[in-house]
Design an enzyme around this catalytic site. Structure first.
Site, short mmCIF file in Angstrom:
data_model
loop_
_atom_site.label_atom_id
_atom_site.label_comp_id
_atom_site.label_asym_id
_atom_site.label_seq_id
_atom_site.Cartn_x
_atom_site.Cartn_y
_atom_site.Cartn_z
N CYS A 1 8.53 1.82 61.96
CA CYS A 1 8.69 0.69 62.89
C CYS A 1 9.96 -0.14 62.66
CB CYS A 1 7.48 -0.22 62.86
SG CYS A 1 6.01 0.46 62.13
N ARG B 1 4.44 7.43 51.09
CA ARG B 1 3.62 6.38 50.48
C ARG B 1 2.97 6.96 49.23
NH1 ARG B 1 0.57 4.68 56.00
NH2 ARG B 1 2.46 4.47 57.25
N GLN C 1 4.68 11.21 60.91
CA GLN C 1 3.90 10.60 61.98
C GLN C 1 4.48 11.00 63.33
OE1 GLN C 1 4.58 6.50 60.70
NE2 GLN C 1 2.40 6.34 60.27
N ASP D 1 5.18 9.33 65.81
CA ASP D 1 5.26 7.90 66.02
C ASP D 1 5.98 7.56 67.32
OD1 ASP D 1 4.63 5.42 65.15
OD2 ASP D 1 5.96 5.41 63.42
N HIS E 1 7.18 3.66 69.46
CA HIS E 1 7.04 2.22 69.63
C HIS E 1 7.45 1.86 71.04
CE1 HIS E 1 7.22 2.76 65.26
NE2 HIS E 1 6.24 1.88 65.32
N LYS F 1 -6.30 -3.47 68.52
CA LYS F 1 -5.95 -2.05 68.55
C LYS F 1 -7.10 -1.19 69.07
CE LYS F 1 -7.27 -0.99 63.83
NZ LYS F 1 -7.07 -0.14 62.68
N HIS G 1 2.53 0.08 68.75
CA HIS G 1 2.67 1.27 67.90
C HIS G 1 1.65 2.27 68.40
CE1 HIS G 1 4.27 -1.33 64.49
NE2 HIS G 1 3.56 -2.20 65.16
ZN LIG Z 1 4.81 1.42 63.93
#
Ligand SMILES: [Zn+2]
Ligand SMILES: [Zn+2]
Length: 646
Positions: free
Chosen positions: A337, A366, A384, A386, A388, A472, A518
């Site tokens: 992000c 992580r 991910q 991912d 945004h 969410k 997200h």
């Molecule tokens: Zn994010």
């Protein structure tokens, strides 16, 4: 008299001191028999505890998560009671309920214990359960608690008591066993009808490897034998589908201690499969107006201080990377992000540009403790899917819709048919817990609820479960053997746009904050592929599977023809290979079945003369003779049908 309000909003009056079980009995005997615990004004308690004031009451049964938890935690007590009777003098650590059952950590002193002893312990547990022992709660002073466990010579419980406040200590007694415990427990052991101990393992006291290793015994109980049988069958099936085993057999991925724990290495077939998943999602995203971006695997430490991720992952994750230049510090990217926020901030935006959707298959790192690592489901580096979305508050609803469309298509294309949604909203009684404008929250939450309604999603709404920065929606799938997995997520964020001071110029010529969304339909490629392997037991859908076809020439003489067939199929975008070993055809078929290749094409003299192939389908058998073109059409039609579901 007190007023008891039930979940259907009906109100009943009772004398103060009535128990939840008595209320249940007043409603129906059948219900009372099934009550395991109760939620009184939001707090889960023993069904036998008196209620002294007006309360909202929810009776908890086996169908409720908290009901199961009370039953399994009670089962841990029952197991401890049985073990104490069979092995006098053993000492007890902790015995909690877990997602599937319970465990107890026990110091068995000089006794030798193994899975061979399970039968004996289960038998004792069953005997005690039949006595319908009640779980009696008693408040004790710290001094009394210390005296009790000093008497028992149990240093583990004494250490636990040290950390407790006087006045908040309770004991629970069932049969001959008394435990330090805050509860809640089920009314009596009579509900524990089917008992199974599952596993024995070592566990360091308080998770500290410098302290004594205790013996952890895992078990599970059910109110009916049939449910236990089904569970054990599911475990058998799960073992066969273990993605770590299938991943190796199908040559999809591996791990190397030399590379490092929790860092998957994707093998060619696995990388190929993952690439197809990514391409599929990229195509859907392109159609939905996403733009692909690429960002580095590391970022300046200050970036993550700005985003707040340093606070969350800093001390608890991989440590900063230092450069030869003094004062320069970088951090392995724990989230994509912040990078995408910086891309947004790279130029000014007008309301006419919005929504802006940046997508990236972004790899993040992580730290996970080595004991927590598990195949591809818990790793230290993962990618991910991912994206945004930066939009106006009014655009939240259409954007959610569009993300749900994508998730829907993916689940269908991969044969996940049992999908549940959880919507996490703010706690309306505690608006101070959340950042951002209250009216924007209300708008966003209303939009999410409307989308769920309009889409007919099978949604559970949880108030108070939203993150402090936004509501969410999470997607849970039930796999082929009934296990639930959390996969995709769509998360509204009012926090990062603030922290990065992101703006757009509105139609009023003023600066406004965009809302950030997200979203990750797969979650991570690693976890998703693991779940997919276990869901389909390695029998991937035809569009995704590494090899769609294997050609089995019945002897060396037909090798040339096999190669010609493969060449023609490749021209029609079909993936395949030839089994050119000098094995008997029966053997080749068996091996191809093991490799879970969907189509086997047997070729010999007749096929070569006629320009055909003899088709076998994995797990189905003979489909007869096809011309090469007809076969290719059949394969491609099947692929089309799965990835173009509308
Ligand atoms: Zn994010
Ligand atoms: Zn307990």
């Amino acid at each position: 008299m007190i007023n008891i309000t039930l979940p259907d909003n009906s109100v009943r009056q009772y004398e103060a001191g009535v128990t939840s079980l008595e209320v249940a009995r007043d409603i129906s005997e059948g219900l009372a028999r099934n009550v395991l615990a109760a939620k009184v004004n939001g707090e889960v308690r023993d069904a036998l505890r008196p209620i002294s004031e007006d309360a909202e009451l929810q009776l908890l049964t086996w169908r409720d998560k908290e009901g199961k938890a009370a039953m399994w935690h009670s089962s841990a007590h029952l197991m401890a009671e049985a073990i104490e009777l069979l092995y006098p003098g053993v000492k007890f650590g902790i015995g909690p309920d877990i997602d599937n059952g319970f465990y107890y950590d026990i110091d068995f002193m000089d006794y030798d214990i193994s899975e061979k002893d399970f039968g004996k312990i289960e038998k004792k547990m069953t005997e005690l359960a039949r006595e319908k022992q009640s779980f009696d709660r008693k408040k004790v002073s710290k001094q009394e608690a210390i005296a009790h466990f000093t008497d028992k010579n149990d240093e583990y419980k004494l250490e636990l008591i040290e950390g407790l406040e006087d006045g908040e200590i309770t004991f629970y007694t069932s049969g001959s066993f008394t435990d330090l415990c805050r509860g809640p427990h089920i009314p009596d052991t009579g509900t524990l009808k089917a008992i199974k101990l599952l596993k024995v393992a070592g566990a360091y006291w308080r998770g500290d490897e410098n302290r004594k290793q205790l013996t952890r015994i895992y078990g599970i109980t059910f109110p009916k034998k049939k449910e236990l049988d089904e569970y054990l069958l599911m475990l058998e099936e799960a073992k066969k589908r273990d993605h770590r085993v299938l991943g190796k057999e199908l040559e999809l991925f591996t791990f190397s201690q030399a590379v490092g724990q929790g860092l998957p290495l994707w093998l060619p077939k696995g990388a190929d499969l993952r690439e197809r998943l990514e391409q599929y999602l990229k195509k859907l995203q392109k159609e939905a107006g996403y733009e692909q971006v690429i960002t580095p695997h590391i970022g300046n430490i200050n970036l993550y201080k700005t985003s707040g991720h340093y606070d969350k992952y800093g001390a608890e994750s991989f440590q900063a990377i230092k450069t030869p230049v003094e004062g320069e510090e970088f951090f392995l990217k724990p989230m994509n992000c912040p990078h995408h926020c910086e891309i947004y901030a790279a130029k000014p935006h007008s309301y006419k540009d919005l929504p802006i959707r940046y997508a990236e298959f972004g790899t993040v790192y992580r730290y996970e403790q080595s004991g927590e690592l598990h195949g591809l489901t818990r790793v230290r580096g993962f990618t991910q899917d991912d994206a945004h979305i930066f939009c106006t508050p009014e655009q939240i609803k259409p954007e959610f819709k569009s993300v749900i469309d994508i998730i829907d298509l993916i689940f269908k294309a991969l044969d996940f048919n049992d999908v549940k949604v959880q919507i996490s909203l703010s706690d309306p009684d505690k608006p101070e817990k959340y950042i951002g404008d209250r009216s924007n929250w209300e708008k966003a939450e209303k939009a999410i609820l409307e989308v769920a309604e309009e889409r007919g999603l099978n949604a559970v709404i949880k108030y108070g479960e939203a993150a402090f920065y936004g509501p969410k929606m999470d997607f849970m799938v039930r796999d082929a053997i009934g296990r639930e997995w959390q996969l995709g997520t769509i998360q509204v964020d009012y926090n990062l746009p603030d922290r990065f001071n992101l703006t757009y110029i509105g139609s009023d010529n003023e600066k406004h904050r965009p809302v950030m969304i997200h979203r990750a339909p797969f979650g991570s490629m690693e976890r998703f592929v693991a779940v997919l392997i276990e869901h389909c037991a390695g029998n991937f859908p035809l569009w995704l599977t590494p090899d769609q076809v294997i050609i089995l020439p019945i002897s060396e003489k037909y090798q040339d023809y096999a190669e010609k067939v493969l060449h023609l199929l490749k021209q029609q975008n079909i993936r395949g290979l030839i089994d050119d070993r000098s094995e008997k055809t029966g053997r080749k078929i068996r091996d191809a079945e093991m490799k879970k290749i969907p189509y086997m094409l047997i070729v010999g003299e007749r096929e070569e003369n006629e320009g055909t192939v003899s088709v076998r389908r994995h797990k189905q058998g003979d489909l007869g003779s096809y011309s090469i073109d007809d076969f290719a059409r059949m394969v491609n039609d099947e692929v089309e049908k799965m990835i173009n579901i509308k």
